[in-house]
Design an enzyme around this catalytic site. Structure first.
Site, PDB file in Angstrom:
ATOM      1  N   SER A  18      39.501  49.011  36.561  1.00 47.95           N
ATOM      2  CA  SER A  18      38.815  49.964  35.667  1.00 47.95           C
ATOM      3  C   SER A  18      37.758  49.271  34.811  1.00 47.95           C
ATOM      4  O   SER A  18      37.441  49.711  33.717  1.00 47.95           O
ATOM      5  CB  SER A  18      39.843  50.666  34.775  1.00 47.95           C
ATOM      6  OG  SER A  18      40.584  49.698  34.034  1.00 47.95           O
ATOM      7  N   GLU A 180      28.747  32.520  21.474  1.00 43.02           N
ATOM      8  CA  GLU A 180      28.996  33.650  20.568  1.00 43.02           C
ATOM      9  C   GLU A 180      30.227  33.398  19.706  1.00 43.02           C
ATOM     10  O   GLU A 180      30.236  33.661  18.509  1.00 43.02           O
ATOM     11  CB  GLU A 180      29.141  34.939  21.395  1.00 43.02           C
ATOM     12  CG  GLU A 180      27.798  35.375  21.962  1.00 43.02           C
ATOM     13  CD  GLU A 180      27.858  36.506  22.987  1.00 43.02           C
ATOM     14  OE1 GLU A 180      26.830  37.135  23.204  1.00 43.02           O
ATOM     15  OE2 GLU A 180      28.925  36.734  23.573  1.00 43.02           O
ATOM     16  N   ASP A 318      32.666  41.036  39.730  1.00 41.47           N
ATOM     17  CA  ASP A 318      32.938  39.594  39.622  1.00 41.47           C
ATOM     18  C   ASP A 318      33.731  39.059  40.808  1.00 41.47           C
ATOM     19  O   ASP A 318      33.807  37.850  41.013  1.00 41.47           O
ATOM     20  CB  ASP A 318      33.729  39.308  38.335  1.00 41.47           C
ATOM     21  CG  ASP A 318      32.848  39.313  37.095  1.00 41.47           C
ATOM     22  OD1 ASP A 318      31.644  39.614  37.236  1.00 41.47           O
ATOM     23  OD2 ASP A 318      33.352  39.020  36.004  1.00 41.47           O
TER      24      ASP A 318
HETATM   25  C1  LIG Z   1      34.166  37.261  26.976  1.00 46.42           C
HETATM   26  C2  LIG Z   1      33.188  37.793  27.975  1.00 46.42           C
HETATM   27  C3  LIG Z   1      31.880  38.050  27.593  1.00 46.42           C
HETATM   28  C4  LIG Z   1      30.968  38.557  28.516  1.00 46.42           C
HETATM   29  N1  LIG Z   1      29.694  38.830  28.101  1.00 46.42           N
HETATM   30  C5  LIG Z   1      28.826  39.389  28.962  1.00 46.42           C
HETATM   31  C6  LIG Z   1      27.520  39.757  28.538  1.00 46.42           C
HETATM   32  O1  LIG Z   1      27.144  39.542  27.391  1.00 46.42           O
HETATM   33  N2  LIG Z   1      26.701  40.354  29.454  1.00 46.42           N
HETATM   34  C7  LIG Z   1      27.108  40.613  30.730  1.00 46.42           C
HETATM   35  O2  LIG Z   1      26.336  41.193  31.507  1.00 46.42           O
HETATM   36  N3  LIG Z   1      28.321  40.262  31.166  1.00 46.42           N
HETATM   37  C8  LIG Z   1      29.197  39.665  30.317  1.00 46.42           C
HETATM   38  N4  LIG Z   1      30.441  39.321  30.741  1.00 46.42           N
HETATM   39  C9  LIG Z   1      30.788  39.506  32.162  1.00 46.42           C
HETATM   40  C10 LIG Z   1      31.165  40.941  32.459  1.00 46.42           C
HETATM   41  O3  LIG Z   1      32.057  41.435  31.498  1.00 46.42           O
HETATM   42  C11 LIG Z   1      31.757  40.976  33.847  1.00 46.42           C
HETATM   43  O4  LIG Z   1      30.795  40.504  34.749  1.00 46.42           O
HETATM   44  C12 LIG Z   1      32.189  42.370  34.250  1.00 46.42           C
HETATM   45  O5  LIG Z   1      33.176  42.845  33.371  1.00 46.42           O
HETATM   46  C13 LIG Z   1      32.719  42.387  35.673  1.00 46.42           C
HETATM   47  O6  LIG Z   1      33.139  43.674  35.989  1.00 46.42           O
HETATM   48  P1  LIG Z   1      34.252  43.902  37.107  1.00 46.42           P
HETATM   49  O7  LIG Z   1      34.397  45.376  37.231  1.00 46.42           O
HETATM   50  O8  LIG Z   1      33.936  43.127  38.296  1.00 46.42           O
HETATM   51  O9  LIG Z   1      35.568  43.239  36.507  1.00 46.42           O
HETATM   52  P2  LIG Z   1      36.311  43.498  35.138  1.00 46.42           P
HETATM   53  O10 LIG Z   1      35.447  44.150  34.136  1.00 46.42           O
HETATM   54  O11 LIG Z   1      36.920  42.183  34.794  1.00 46.42           O
HETATM   55  O12 LIG Z   1      37.453  44.522  35.512  1.00 46.42           O
HETATM   56  C14 LIG Z   1      38.503  44.184  36.357  1.00 46.42           C
HETATM   57  C15 LIG Z   1      39.504  45.319  36.357  1.00 46.42           C
HETATM   58  O13 LIG Z   1      40.449  45.114  37.382  1.00 46.42           O
HETATM   59  C16 LIG Z   1      41.757  45.276  36.878  1.00 46.42           C
HETATM   60  N5  LIG Z   1      42.622  44.455  37.723  1.00 46.42           N
HETATM   61  C17 LIG Z   1      42.587  43.117  37.914  1.00 46.42           C
HETATM   62  N6  LIG Z   1      43.492  42.746  38.837  1.00 46.42           N
HETATM   63  C18 LIG Z   1      44.126  43.868  39.233  1.00 46.42           C
HETATM   64  C19 LIG Z   1      45.169  44.145  40.169  1.00 46.42           C
HETATM   65  N7  LIG Z   1      45.736  43.180  40.888  1.00 46.42           N
HETATM   66  N8  LIG Z   1      45.586  45.420  40.301  1.00 46.42           N
HETATM   67  C20 LIG Z   1      45.021  46.421  39.578  1.00 46.42           C
HETATM   68  N9  LIG Z   1      44.024  46.219  38.700  1.00 46.42           N
HETATM   69  C21 LIG Z   1      43.575  44.962  38.534  1.00 46.42           C
HETATM   70  C22 LIG Z   1      41.662  44.831  35.436  1.00 46.42           C
HETATM   71  O14 LIG Z   1      42.717  45.364  34.674  1.00 46.42           O
HETATM   72  C23 LIG Z   1      40.298  45.422  35.065  1.00 46.42           C
HETATM   73  O15 LIG Z   1      40.434  46.779  34.736  1.00 46.42           O
HETATM   74  C24 LIG Z   1      31.376  38.802  29.845  1.00 46.42           C
HETATM   75  C25 LIG Z   1      32.683  38.532  30.228  1.00 46.42           C
HETATM   76  C26 LIG Z   1      33.590  38.037  29.302  1.00 46.42           C
HETATM   77  C27 LIG Z   1      35.005  37.753  29.722  1.00 46.42           C
END
Ligand SMILES: Cc1cc2nc3c(=O)[nH]c(=O)nc-3n(C[C@H](O)[C@H](O)[C@H](O)COP(=O)(O)OP(=O)(O)OC[C@H]3O[C@@H](n4cnc5c(N)ncnc54)[C@H](O)[C@@H]3O)c2cc1C
Length: 475
Positions: A18, A180, A318
């Site tokens: 999510s 930050e 990611d």
């Molecule tokens: C501290 C921090 C600061 C950041 N700052 C920036 C910024 O300034 N600008 C920017 O562009 N990006 C930033 N990022 C990066 C950005 O947040 C990520 O690139 C982005 O959130 C990736 O999205 P995603 O949907 O791939 O994964 P995520 O947002 O990490 O979501 C993963 C989801 O999968 C769920 N999940 C994981 N494993 C399982 C499983 N086995 N079963 C069910 N659910 C699962 C988790 O609960 C979560 O809901 C930052 C990241 C962090 C940690």
């Protein structure tokens, strides 16, 4: 199931995660003739870029992590399930998720996997005990309690050495999160806490930013990196470059650099140095027809973000490895949206072989250094200072979900940035020890060893003593 039921059944889309990738995929499918099941192990859509503000008392968890099912409640073609997905069956097209002891099997016609990444300690997972990362709500709250708890312990310290250890904060990794956090810990000490202790002066706090590379914010280029570097130094943050952390324990970190091996005594450490993709990546790759993962465990996807031999299984955000696409929110949003569009096109008759490859549009990157100061890069344009900070402010408000979150966030920012106060300075002992206590339930032996190191083992020798102790953040 009879033949009629099969004819009536709508295309089933399962989305795992999510975060940005999963949520934007769901939203993009809102008008599609599909039934979506969003499965996530967390109940919220977490806006990770503002986690550091939760850790440093500016924002509350609610502002950056609305409940996913409430965000999606008006979208009638989505159902939300909470659960940790631990298996994906690519033969029968099902995923299995677990909530506590209950397994749920969900069938799909199309699957979008967006499970993101977690902290990487580069093979030194034991560092996590003393230097938590910054990926989850739990991490941010634990960190807030560790930071504020360190000041409390410093106030009570009876000798200078102990006081110094509690007032020295080490942030490992000078990427955006490290920069930050270091900036905000410095501002917390200098502005918010100033004058509120009787035995210590929070302005004596040392914040040390340790980086293995030769520059701060290296991916943003030398000019912006140097701007951030100078600004941090002006705020009193000590920056140590070309410095590798070789060990972390309760009392500090060991560092190897050009001068040899040395120690920094510090009670409160934060790890923001690397990422490791979710384990589902490896599982998917193993079950596919030859897909591989990169060194960080990200799935090396096909040009249409699918895995080999399974054009109905998309990996986004990611968790995907695509040359030129950074692990940032934009990559995840664009990946999730691309997968949703591909599913919609397929419903209209497009063959997977006809899909145009995923193309990333780089909208730039930015990082805040302090209040009123940020660095920003959009294409070839690089700028910093107040204008960049305003751009940062606007962009983050735009992507925050929900009017209430935006409204409350603006108020909290006004309080914190215009004044000295921070609205979220609560912290409890449980936040410091809950993670270690949960791990201790799995391994009482390790817990006893840890309790010994922390100097807090209770007389019963109970493996759960870590949670019961009255000790502070890192003893
Ligand atoms: C501290 C921090 C600061 C950041 N700052 C920036 C910024 O300034 N600008 C920017 O562009 N990006 C930033 N990022 C990066 C950005 O947040 C990520 O690139 C982005 O959130 C990736 O999205 P995603 O949907 O791939 O994964 P995520 O947002 O990490 O979501 C993963 C989801 O999968 C769920 N999940 C994981 N494993 C399982 C499983 N086995 N079963 C069910 N659910 C699962 C988790 O609960 C979560 O809901 C930052 C990241 C962090 C940690």
């Amino acid at each position: 199931m009879n033949a009629d039921a099969q004819v009536d059944q709508r295309h089933r889309v399962v989305v795992i995660g999510s975060g940005f990738g999963g949520l934007f995929a769901c939203k993009h499918l809102r008008k599609a003739d599909v039934d979506i099941t969003l499965i996530s192990k967390t109940s919220t859509h977490l806006f990770q870029p503002l986690l550091y503000q939760v850790a440093t008392g500016i924002l509350s968890v609610g502002e950056i992590a609305p409940a996913t099912r409430i965000v999606l409640r008006k979208q009638k073609n989505v159902g939300v399930i909470m659960g940790d997905v631990h298996d994906v069956d690519l033969v029968n097209n099902t995923v299995t998720s677990r909530l506590l002891n209950q397994d749920t099997v969900t069938a799909f016609d199309s699957l979008i996997v967006a499970t993101g990444a977690q902290q990487s300690y580069f093979g030194n997972d034991h560092f996590a005990t003393y230097a938590p990362g910054m990926k989850t709500i739990d991490d941010a709250l634990e960190l807030r309690a560790r930071i504020l708890g360190s000041f409390e312990e410093a106030e009570l310290a009876t000798d200078q050495e102990t006081r110094d250890r509690f007032m020295t904060f080490v942030v490992v990794g000078a990427g955006p999160t490290g920069v930050e956090l270091a900036g905000q810990i410095a501002e917390l000490a200098d502005r918010t806490l100033e004058g509120s202790f009787r035995n210590i002066d929070p302005r004596d706090t040392r914040v040390i930013l340790v980086e293995g590379a030769d520059a701060v914010l290296k991916p943003m280029g030398p000019k912006l990196g140097m701007k951030a570097h100078k600004r941090l130094e002006k705020m009193g943050v000590e920056i140590q470059l070309n410095a590798l952390v070789t060990d972390v324990d309760a009392r500090g970190v060991t560092i190897k650099d050009g001068d040899g091996v040395r120690r920094i005594e510090s009670a409160c450490k934060v790890w923001s140095a690397g990422v490791q993709a979710s384990e589902l990546g490896k599982l998917l790759a193993e079950k596919s027809d030859g897909t591989e993962v990169d060194r960080a465990g990200r799935v090396i996807v096909e040009p249409d973000l699918t895995i080999k031999g399974h054009p109905n299984v998309f990996v986004v955000g990611d968790l995907m490895s695509v040359p030129g696409v950074p692990g940032q929110a934009q990559g995840a949003i664009q990946g999730g949206t691309y997968a949703a569009k591909a599913i919609k096109a397929e419903l209209k008759g497009e063959k997977p072989a006809e899909r145009k490859p995923f193309k990333y549009f780089d909208k730039g990157s930015m990082a805040t250094v302090s209040r009123f100061n940020a660095v920003c890069q959009v294409g070839k344009l690089e700028f910093s200072g107040f204008i960049a900070w305003l751009a940062w402010l606007g962009l983050h408000l735009w992507y925050l979900i929900g009017f209430r979150s935006r409204f409350v966030t603006v108020l909290e920012w006004a309080v914190s940035f215009l004044g000295r106060h921070r609205g979220q300075m609560a912290a409890t002992e449980q936040w410091v020890f809950a993670r270690l206590a949960l791990e201790a339930l799995d391994s009482p032996e390790d817990a006893r060893e840890l309790a010994k190191q922390l100097g807090t083992e209770n007389s019963s020798g109970n493996g759960k003593s870590v949670a019961n102790t009255k000790a502070g953040p890192a003893a």
